[in-house]
Each structure stands twice: as C-alpha cells, then as structure tokens.
Design an enzyme around this catalytic site. Structure first.
Site, PDB file in Angstrom:
ATOM      1  N   ASP A 116     -18.816   0.340 -25.414  1.00 18.45           N
ATOM      2  CA  ASP A 116     -20.248   0.374 -25.104  1.00 18.45           C
ATOM      3  C   ASP A 116     -21.001   1.388 -25.961  1.00 18.45           C
ATOM      4  O   ASP A 116     -22.205   1.571 -25.789  1.00 18.45           O
ATOM      5  CB  ASP A 116     -20.477   0.649 -23.620  1.00 18.45           C
ATOM      6  N   SER A 129     -19.272   9.835 -14.913  1.00 18.10           N
ATOM      7  CA  SER A 129     -18.379   8.836 -15.493  1.00 18.10           C
ATOM      8  C   SER A 129     -17.396   9.430 -16.495  1.00 18.10           C
ATOM      9  O   SER A 129     -16.285   8.921 -16.656  1.00 18.10           O
ATOM     10  CB  SER A 129     -19.204   7.734 -16.177  1.00 18.10           C
ATOM     11  N   HIS A 146     -19.602   5.713 -23.658  1.00 18.72           N
ATOM     12  CA  HIS A 146     -18.485   6.459 -23.071  1.00 18.72           C
ATOM     13  C   HIS A 146     -17.380   6.640 -24.116  1.00 18.72           C
ATOM     14  O   HIS A 146     -17.234   5.817 -25.017  1.00 18.72           O
ATOM     15  CB  HIS A 146     -17.939   5.719 -21.855  1.00 18.72           C
TER      16      HIS A 146
END
Length: 352
Positions: A245, A80, A248
C-alpha cells in the site's frame, strides 16, 4: 532547524503538562492546502484493510528449562505499525521480531501480548493500557508503544496527543512496567506524498516526535525515534521497505525498525553491559537538555533518549544514545541456537 524544533517541542510539552491542547503548528491557509493534498495522496496510497496477523504467544520455548524463572512479558501498544499491519505472517510483525530478539538476548522465554489497534490515535492508549493492567498478575515487564502518525493525519492537537501518551507511560510505570516509546514516524518519507504536503508532513511529524520524547521521558519512559521509519533505508529503498500500500512497512521494513528498537528494549531491562549505557563521544552521544536531545532524535531515526537521573528526580537533562543496531534472529544465530528461538508461527499458529 533543530533549535526551532526544540522550542516548539518544549511549548507543546508544557501545554500538555498544564492541560492545554490548542497549540497548532500551522496556519489556517496551510491546513487547507494540507487537507487538499491529503485527499490527493489518499487516492494513491489507498491503505490496507487487512487485519494484522496474530503474533501473540510464547517465544524462546527452548530456554524454559535453563531460565529458572517465569517468562518475560512483552506488550505492544499503539497503532498499525505496532500491530504489524501490511505483512501476512505472524513472524514478520514487530512484536514477533522483538519477542524473538529479546528471548535470544535474555536466554529466557518471552510472552508477547499485542493490544495495538490499526488506525488508533493517542486517545486509544487509555483503553489499551487498561487491558494490559486489568490482571495485576500479568502486568507486562516492558511495553513498546508506537503511536503518533494518525494523530498528525487526523489533526489531533499536539499538546493533547503528548498528554495522552504521557498519561499512558505514567500509568504503566506506576505498575513497574518499563516503557519504550517509538515516536511519531516521519510522514514525509511516504512515497506517494507530494510537495508541499511532503514538507508539511515531515515538519509536523518531527515536531510531534520531539514533543512526545519530552513527555515520555519525564514520566520515566525511554524513546526511540522512528524518524524516517528508522533509517535512511526507507527513503533510499522505498520499493523494498514499504509494503504494497506504499504506507505501511514491508516485512523488511519492520525488521529494520525492530533492529533499531531492540537495543533500547534490552537496555531498559538491564540486559546490556553497563558500559553500553555510557555516552560515546565518537558517536556524538552525551548528556543534553531534554528539548535539544528531543529535537536531535526526531531528525535521526534510531536515536534513543532516556532520563540522565534516576526516575523521580525531575530535571532538564537527558542521555542521548545512538545505539548500534542488533541483527535479529534467526539470521545472526548458528543453526542450533536458531532452532531454540521459536515463535507463534510454529508453537501456536502452526507452520506458515
């Protein structure tokens, strides 16, 4: 600590080279505690289910006439972090940032292709590399791989993780694609992770990062330590550099990471002056045993490790560099040049 980390990294890399996969970094009781803390941390972190924005396309279109040759091909592979999860605009992703910066330095268009997948572990690299090599006429000139965090959180044996990464680097290098690996980030910098998980996560991720460095460099790649996500800024300013979040990176965080990776990306393509590749003693650079360099790099974000001898000559010595970070366009370019470095936000996807 660095010497201990060097010994562990050497053992993991050796196990990876000989097909082992069972070297563990923690005892059973510690793993049980770790899993309990992980469950608590997940309730706070939450994560993001949003798909990363698609940043693929051609950057630096205004350089096409003066370049006189085909665009450079840049690929992003991994998890990610490589995909840019956590931001909402294509130009905020690491791929777009690196493609824009590379176009500005090379004064040449850059075609970006991203095969990174959120949630990916190192066992997905085989699939990602196969996608990049499927068309022999479109093999990337350079591939940036960012991988490892999910291997730690899902308890993949570190020797297997390193072996899978080394295989990916080898396959790309066999097709004359340069490789820059952003090693496992320091998971101890994630704000909602509490002790003792923070200490355990830091130890595990740094040991994996050091072992990844050995495995990647032995296959002809270069590595850049993501460390605490490339700089003390993440620990000092978590609200600014982590996304909503708390896991990230934010847009500012990805820019910090890209600034640290860009110099190595340019160096591996021969775009920096030769003097830049000489070790600078004032920055504590030099030729070191590979395990020692890997351990030092894992502890300091933005540190580059590269083979000290031509690829194909195996040896225990590598070059450790602490390259100066380069600001990314458009902030460091005058108005006219700024308009020339354009990415998919305007050329493919339209305005934000």
């Amino acid at each position: 600590m660095s010497m201990s980390r060097a010994r562990v990294a050497r053992r993991i890399a050796a196990a990876a080279a000989y097909g082992g996969g069972g070297i563990g970094l923690l005892g059973g009781a510690t793993v049980g505690l770790l899993m309990t803390e992980v469950q608590l941390a997940r309730r706070v972190v939450g994560g993001s289910g949003d798909l990363p924005p698609n940043a693929d396309g051609r950057y630096g279109l205004a350089f096409a006439r003066q370049a006189g040759h085909r665009p450079l091909r840049l690929a992003l592979a991994g998890d990610s972090t490589a995909a840019g999860q956590g931001v909402h605009r294509p130009r905020q992703t690491p791929g777009a940032l690196l493609a824009s910066g590379l176009a500005a330095v090379a004064e040449c268009p850059v075609d970006l292709r991203t095969v990174a997948l959120p949630g990916a572990q190192s066992d997905d690299l085989e699939r990602q590399v196969a996608l990049l090599l499927a068309d022999s006429s479109l093999v990337p000139d350079v591939c940036v791989i960012m991988i490892g965090a999910n291997d730690v959180t899902h308890r993949m044996p570190p020797a297997r993780s390193v072996r899978l990464l080394a295989d990916a680097v080898r396959r790309l290098r066999e097709k004359n694609c340069q490789v820059v690996v952003g090693t496992c980030p320091d998971l101890g910098t994630i704000e909602p992770v509490y002790q003792p998980l923070r200490w355990v996560a830091r130890r595990m991720s740094r040991q994996l990062a050091a072992a990844q460095t050995i495995g990647a460099v032995e296959q002809g790649g270069r590595t850049v330590s993501l460390g605490d996500l490339l700089g003390p800024e993440f620990e000092a300013n978590p609200r600014e550099l982590f996304g909503p979040d708390n896991y990230h990176p934010s847009a500012e965080g990805y820019a910090t990471a890209a600034m640290a990776v860009l110099p190595t990306l340019c160096a591996v393509l021969g775009l920096w002056p030769a003097a830049e590749d000489r070790p600078d003693a004032s920055r504590h650079e030099g030729i070191l045993p590979v395990a020692e360099a890997a351990a030092q790099a894992a502890a300091e974000g933005g540190t580059e490790v590269a083979a000290a001898a031509p690829v194909g000559i195996r040896g225990p010595w590598v070059l450790l560099k602490r390259r100066r970070r380069r600001r990314l366009p458009p902030s460091d370019l005058p108005g006219a040049a700024r308009a020339r470095v354009r990415g998919p936000d305007s050329t493919v996807h339209g305005p934000d």
